[in-house]
Design an enzyme around this catalytic site. Sequence first.
Site, short mmCIF file in Angstrom:
data_model
loop_
_atom_site.label_atom_id
_atom_site.label_comp_id
_atom_site.label_asym_id
_atom_site.label_seq_id
_atom_site.Cartn_x
_atom_site.Cartn_y
_atom_site.Cartn_z
N ALA A 29 0.83 -1.20 0.00
CA ALA A 29 0.00 0.00 0.00
C ALA A 29 0.86 1.24 0.00
CB ALA A 29 -0.89 0.00 1.24
N ASN A 30 0.22 2.37 -0.25
CA ASN A 30 0.87 3.67 -0.09
C ASN A 30 0.45 4.26 1.24
OD1 ASN A 30 1.89 3.42 -2.66
ND2 ASN A 30 1.08 5.36 -3.39
N ARG A 31 1.23 5.20 1.72
CA ARG A 31 0.92 5.85 2.96
C ARG A 31 -0.07 6.98 2.69
NH1 ARG A 31 4.04 5.33 7.42
NH2 ARG A 31 6.02 4.72 6.53
#
Length: 221
Positions: A29-31
């Site tokens: 995932a991305n932050r």
Amino acid sequence: ADHRPLAGRHVLVTAGPTWEAIDPVRYIANRSSGKQGFAIAAAAAALGAKVTLVAGPVSLKTPAGVKRVDVESAEDMAKAVKTALPADVAVMVAAVADWRPKEYRGEKIKKRSSAPPALMLTENPDILANVAAGAKRPELVVGFAAETDNVLENAKTKRKRKSADWIVANDVSGDVMGGDKNRVHIVSADGVETLDEMPKSAVAMALVERIAATLKAEAAE
Ligand code: C5P
């Protein structure tokens, strides 16, 4: 009649991260907290717009008057966005994962004493670029750019590459991620407008007011 500046307009917003499943228990995932995107959806609704908020996995309350569609992966987000069109405005704030695992493993990958597994990745669709190039292109397409360096140069390049009307660039070299404040630059064909650092809710309102003014000016032409 509703005289609010975005009455009768449909605003589509994407927000949050995407999760790209590796197996039933793991993902990449991305932050992203989703806070800025949710604030934009709230501001657009407050100005009278019909708002569709396509949200990745976040723990935030749905803003008042907003239709929320929850998704997990970038591919799901792309589908939900397509379903939500047509719209007058698209504001793509989601931190979409650029890649996903090439294969999803239906059973949990076992940890072994031998070498760790190699992860093969494949590229995700660029939702913003596809919306901006699509047949149902909204009148105004706004993207975001989280940059740690060469903030304005990268934003200008991104605006052209993705055929967006505006790119809202934010400098994430500090503690913007997950925080409540943001400092942004709005990059358009007309140049760059830099806003002071302010709460994400105020950034959202400033942006949505500019969106309303632009639609109004274009309607008058
Ligand atoms: O290329 P980059 O990820 O920095 O671009 C950021 C902008 O593009 C954001 O508006 C983001 O929501 C959008 N984007 C997208 N789909 C992707 C990657 C980025 O809509 N796969």
